[in-house]
Design a protein around this motif. Sequence first.
Motif, mmCIF file in Angstrom:
data_model
loop_
_atom_site.group_PDB
_atom_site.id
_atom_site.type_symbol
_atom_site.label_atom_id
_atom_site.label_comp_id
_atom_site.label_asym_id
_atom_site.label_seq_id
_atom_site.Cartn_x
_atom_site.Cartn_y
_atom_site.Cartn_z
ATOM 1 N N UNK A 46 29.559 53.210 27.418
ATOM 2 C CA UNK A 46 29.083 51.965 26.802
ATOM 3 C C UNK A 46 27.606 52.016 26.438
ATOM 4 N N UNK A 47 26.898 53.065 26.866
ATOM 5 C CA UNK A 47 25.459 53.151 26.601
ATOM 6 C C UNK A 47 24.657 52.202 27.468
ATOM 7 N N UNK A 48 25.144 51.924 28.662
ATOM 8 C CA UNK A 48 24.495 50.990 29.588
ATOM 9 C C UNK A 48 23.633 51.770 30.576
ATOM 10 N N UNK A 49 22.431 51.301 30.797
ATOM 11 C CA UNK A 49 21.544 51.898 31.795
ATOM 12 C C UNK A 49 21.808 51.200 33.121
ATOM 13 N N UNK A 50 22.057 51.993 34.169
ATOM 14 C CA UNK A 50 22.288 51.422 35.500
ATOM 15 C C UNK A 50 21.024 51.596 36.330
ATOM 16 N N UNK A 51 20.377 50.488 36.658
ATOM 17 C CA UNK A 51 19.181 50.510 37.488
ATOM 18 C C UNK A 51 19.551 50.046 38.883
ATOM 19 N N UNK A 52 18.984 50.710 39.871
ATOM 20 C CA UNK A 52 19.238 50.307 41.257
ATOM 21 C C UNK A 52 17.920 49.922 41.910
ATOM 22 N N UNK A 53 18.023 49.009 42.851
ATOM 23 C CA UNK A 53 16.832 48.594 43.586
ATOM 24 C C UNK A 53 16.600 49.558 44.750
ATOM 25 N N UNK A 54 15.392 49.578 45.237
ATOM 26 C CA UNK A 54 15.060 50.420 46.375
ATOM 27 C C UNK A 54 15.738 49.879 47.629
ATOM 28 N N UNK A 55 16.020 50.760 48.539
ATOM 29 C CA UNK A 55 16.687 50.383 49.782
ATOM 30 C C UNK A 55 15.766 49.483 50.608
#
Length: 119
Positions: A46-55
């Motif tokens: 889908x061309x989606x960027x997956x960003x994750x937060x820091x633990x």
Amino acid sequence: MKHKSDTKDLLVNFINMVENQFDFKVNIIRSDNGLEFKLESFYANKGIIHQTSCINTPQQNGVAERKHRHLLNMARALLIQAGLSHQFWGDAILVSFTSSIAHQPPFSTERHHMKNYLT
């Protein structure tokens, strides 16, 4: 949603619904490091960027929390203003979400969406 394992299917369905119903492309998904959001092949297609937060940094959820609170406040205001019961909570959330995506005042969307209930 009853279980965290339902997240993948619901997220995929939600993204597809947003793209089809609102003609709006989802560009970024931001989540914690939960395994239920690991859909790398889906995001790539889908061309989606997956960003994750820091633990262990809940303060990074501030934007999401504010948007969530805004949707809830809008839904409450719509129900109170229209004099409707909590039975229409889902519809009020949908109207709030739709108006926030379309950047339109909720009453213009509400009139079209909820007119079936008021007549």
